[in-house]
Design a protein around this motif. Structure first.
Motif, short mmCIF file in Angstrom:
data_model
loop_
_atom_site.label_atom_id
_atom_site.label_comp_id
_atom_site.label_asym_id
_atom_site.label_seq_id
_atom_site.Cartn_x
_atom_site.Cartn_y
_atom_site.Cartn_z
N ARG A 102 0.85 -1.20 0.00
CA ARG A 102 0.00 0.00 0.00
C ARG A 102 0.88 1.25 0.00
NH1 ARG A 102 -1.85 3.04 4.22
NH2 ARG A 102 -0.99 1.51 5.69
N SER A 103 0.58 2.19 -0.87
CA SER A 103 1.36 3.42 -0.95
C SER A 103 1.19 4.23 0.33
CB SER A 103 0.91 4.27 -2.14
OG SER A 103 1.15 3.59 -3.35
N VAL A 104 2.30 4.74 0.85
CA VAL A 104 2.26 5.57 2.06
C VAL A 104 3.17 6.77 1.86
CG1 VAL A 104 1.75 3.64 3.63
CG2 VAL A 104 4.15 4.24 3.14
N GLU A 105 2.95 7.79 2.67
CA GLU A 105 3.81 8.97 2.64
C GLU A 105 5.15 8.64 3.30
OE1 GLU A 105 3.20 11.82 1.14
OE2 GLU A 105 1.26 11.05 0.45
N ARG A 106 6.14 9.48 2.99
CA ARG A 106 7.49 9.27 3.53
C ARG A 106 7.48 9.20 5.06
NH1 ARG A 106 11.85 11.54 5.81
NH2 ARG A 106 13.92 11.02 4.96
N ALA A 107 6.78 10.12 5.69
CA ALA A 107 6.78 10.18 7.15
C ALA A 107 6.19 8.91 7.74
CB ALA A 107 5.99 11.40 7.63
N ALA A 108 5.12 8.40 7.12
CA ALA A 108 4.49 7.17 7.62
C ALA A 108 5.43 5.97 7.42
CB ALA A 108 3.17 6.94 6.90
N PHE A 109 6.15 5.97 6.30
CA PHE A 109 7.07 4.86 6.03
C PHE A 109 8.17 4.79 7.08
CE2 PHE A 109 11.02 3.28 4.19
CZ PHE A 109 10.62 2.07 3.66
N TYR A 110 8.79 5.93 7.37
CA TYR A 110 9.89 5.92 8.33
C TYR A 110 9.40 5.73 9.77
CZ TYR A 110 13.24 6.94 4.71
OH TYR A 110 14.03 6.82 3.59
N ALA A 111 8.16 6.13 10.03
CA ALA A 111 7.60 5.86 11.34
C ALA A 111 7.49 4.36 11.59
CB ALA A 111 6.22 6.51 11.47
N ILE A 112 7.22 3.60 10.52
CA ILE A 112 7.13 2.14 10.63
C ILE A 112 8.53 1.52 10.61
CG2 ILE A 112 6.32 0.04 9.48
CD1 ILE A 112 4.00 1.82 8.34
N ALA A 113 9.33 1.92 9.62
CA ALA A 113 10.64 1.27 9.42
C ALA A 113 11.60 1.50 10.57
CB ALA A 113 11.27 1.78 8.12
N CYS A 114 11.53 2.67 11.21
CA CYS A 114 12.50 3.01 12.26
C CYS A 114 12.01 2.68 13.66
CB CYS A 114 12.87 4.49 12.18
SG CYS A 114 13.73 4.94 10.65
N ASP A 115 10.80 2.15 13.77
CA ASP A 115 10.26 1.82 15.09
C ASP A 115 10.92 0.54 15.60
OD1 ASP A 115 8.83 1.18 17.33
OD2 ASP A 115 6.85 1.40 16.40
N PRO A 116 11.74 0.61 16.65
CA PRO A 116 12.48 -0.57 17.10
C PRO A 116 11.60 -1.66 17.70
CG PRO A 116 12.76 1.24 18.64
CD PRO A 116 12.02 1.80 17.47
N ARG A 117 10.34 -1.34 17.98
CA ARG A 117 9.45 -2.36 18.55
C ARG A 117 8.85 -3.26 17.47
NH1 ARG A 117 5.81 1.87 21.65
NH2 ARG A 117 6.22 2.87 19.63
N ARG A 118 8.95 -2.85 16.22
CA ARG A 118 8.40 -3.63 15.11
C ARG A 118 9.48 -4.54 14.51
NH1 ARG A 118 3.87 -1.56 12.09
NH2 ARG A 118 2.93 0.31 13.02
N SER A 119 9.07 -5.68 14.00
CA SER A 119 9.94 -6.49 13.16
C SER A 119 9.59 -6.16 11.71
CB SER A 119 9.75 -7.98 13.43
OG SER A 119 10.31 -8.33 14.68
N ILE A 120 10.60 -5.76 10.96
CA ILE A 120 10.38 -5.18 9.64
C ILE A 120 11.39 -5.75 8.63
CG2 ILE A 120 10.48 -3.05 8.28
CD1 ILE A 120 8.09 -3.04 10.01
#
Length: 441
Positions: A11-29
């Motif tokens: 799903r297309s997301v904005e840059r800010a939303a992408f880095y909020a997910i990718a850089c969150d250390p609590r998530r496995s990505i």
């Protein structure tokens, strides 16, 4: 229509939303990104975020620097990561509040949390300086080597490794030295000598040496596959590949089992008016009399292995066609038999070569990187050993980050996957961040 620059689960997301997910250390990505897209920036940013969360933990049980493990493939890449992390920490220690806020926002920190995290970000550098143990930024081999240093003696014995060893980062010396031992063993062993002479007779000495060298370079994979019976089963014998040959000792035996068909075909061809057809019939008859399978096939097939063209007006052409179909089946079975025989010879010779290398290294007290990977795979795959290793290392990994994941070998991933699978259903599993570019794989 251009493809979206940032996507999350398709799903297309904005840059800010992408880095909020990718850089969150609590998530496995797992992040796929092309060259120059800032993969290393994301990875080091996640380290930074994990350190921040640890420093902000109020119960005193937040993540410690040494509980973060980042793995890459070269010492250069590991050094660049350490340098970038250190440069950021130095820069942020002296940065004004607005700069800190911008850096946190760029790394996906929710705006509502920035005011609380900015002072912590500024204090990270002195905190880490005071800490006795830094973030683990290592190559696969250095981390696996650390695991090997914790291995029980029983594991080393099972793997045929010396208890006191020197680590060979470059196995060139060992590989160079093993060939003389290998050839000496081949000369002294009638069966190995027969295999080697047959290999050289077909492919030449240079190609034989090259093929064995390639097998030696994949010795860990070979040993693991061989232990599961995969090597011997990888190329089936002709009678298993072609059911019509079941129970026969050689592909040519099917010719002699169908001798009446071949004799009738020879007679039909021999009575043909065309000289080339009758000559083929005569050649087939002579081959049958001489019990010469190669000559039988040559009479019915071209040098390229296709059926010879015989006129449709030949009396009994259906029998000739049936004989040619038989010849084609035998020719295919012969190819399969040759491939199987070659693979079996290569497997036997590779076992000798690997055994000689293991013996050489043991005598000299050497352990190479292949041994390190194999030992790590064993230790991390065993549920008891993996827990024991974690205790011995005294560094529970809470955040695992892997750079350039497309370069991970099957054995490296097998070791990691087995280790991470051991956490299934249990608390305390590390968060996992994987970044790479499949197009560079």
């Amino acid at each position: 229509m251009t493809q979206a620059a940032y996507e999350h689960n398709g799903r297309s997301v904005e840059r800010a939303a992408f880095y909020a997910i990718a850089c969150d250390p609590r998530r496995s990505i797992a992040v796929e990104a092309c060259a120059g897209a800032g993969k290393t920036w994301m990875l080091v940013s996640r380290i930074l975020r994990a350190l921040l969360e640890g420093s902000l933990a109020k119960d005193g049980h937040g993540v410690q620097a040494h509980e973060i493990l980042a793995i890459t493939f070269t010492k250069k890449a590991a050094g660049e990561m350490r340098q970038r992390l250190n440069e950021w920490l130095v820069e942020f220690a002296q940065a004004p509040p607005e700069k800190l806020a911008a850096e946190l926002l760029a790394r996906g920190v929710p705006p509502a949390q920035i005011a609380a995290q900015a002072p912590a970000l500024q204090n990270l550098y002195p905190q880490l300086l005071a800490s006795a143990r830094p973030v683990q930024i290592r190559t696969f081999h250095s981390w696996f080597a650390a695991l090997l240093r914790t291995a029980p003696l029983a594991v080393l014995q099972d793997l045929g490794l010396p208890a006191n060893y020197s680590l060979l980062e470059d196995d060139t010396e060992a590989i160079t030295a093993v060939w003389a031992r290998f050839y000496a063993t081949v000369v002294d062993s009638p069966s190995a000598r027969a295999d080697f002479e047959a290999l050289v007779a077909v492919h030449g000495r240079f190609q034989a040496h090259k093929a064995l060298g390639a097998a030696l370079n994949k010795r860990v994979e070979f040993v693991l596959a061989d232990a599961q019976g995969v090597v011997d089963a990888s190329v089936p014998p002709f009678d298993a590949q072609f059911p019509a040959f079941a129970g026969l000792a050689a592909p040519e035996d099917l010719l002699w089992a169908q001798r009446p068909l071949l004799q009738e075909a020879a007679g039909n061809l021999g009575r043909a008016s065309a000289v080339t057809f009758s000559a083929a019939g005569s050649a087939l008859e002579q081959a049958l009399t001489a019990h010469d399978a190669d000559a039988v096939l040559a009479a019915l097939l071209t040098q390229k292995g296709t059926a010879r063209k015989f006129g449709e007006k030949i009396v009994g052409i259906a029998t000739v066609r049936a004989a040619q179909e038989l010849a084609l089946q035998v020719a295919q079975a012969q190819l399969q038999h040759a491939a199987w025989a070659h693979q079996q010879r290569m497997a036997r010779l590779t076992r000798v070569l690997i055994a000689e290398l293991a013996s050489l290294k043991y005598e000299r007290g050497w352990v190479d990187m292949n041994d390190v990977e194999r030992a790590a795979s064993v230790m991390l795959s065993d549920p008891v050993l993996s827990g024991w290793v974690q205790e011995r290392l005294d560094a529970k990994v809470k955040h695992l980050l892997i750079d350039e994941f497309q370069d991970t070998s099957p054995l490296q991933w097998q070791a990691l996957h087995a280790w991470l699978s051991g956490y299934a259903g249990a608390a305390g599993a590390p968060s996992v961040f994987i970044v790479g570019d499949p197009k560079q794989s």
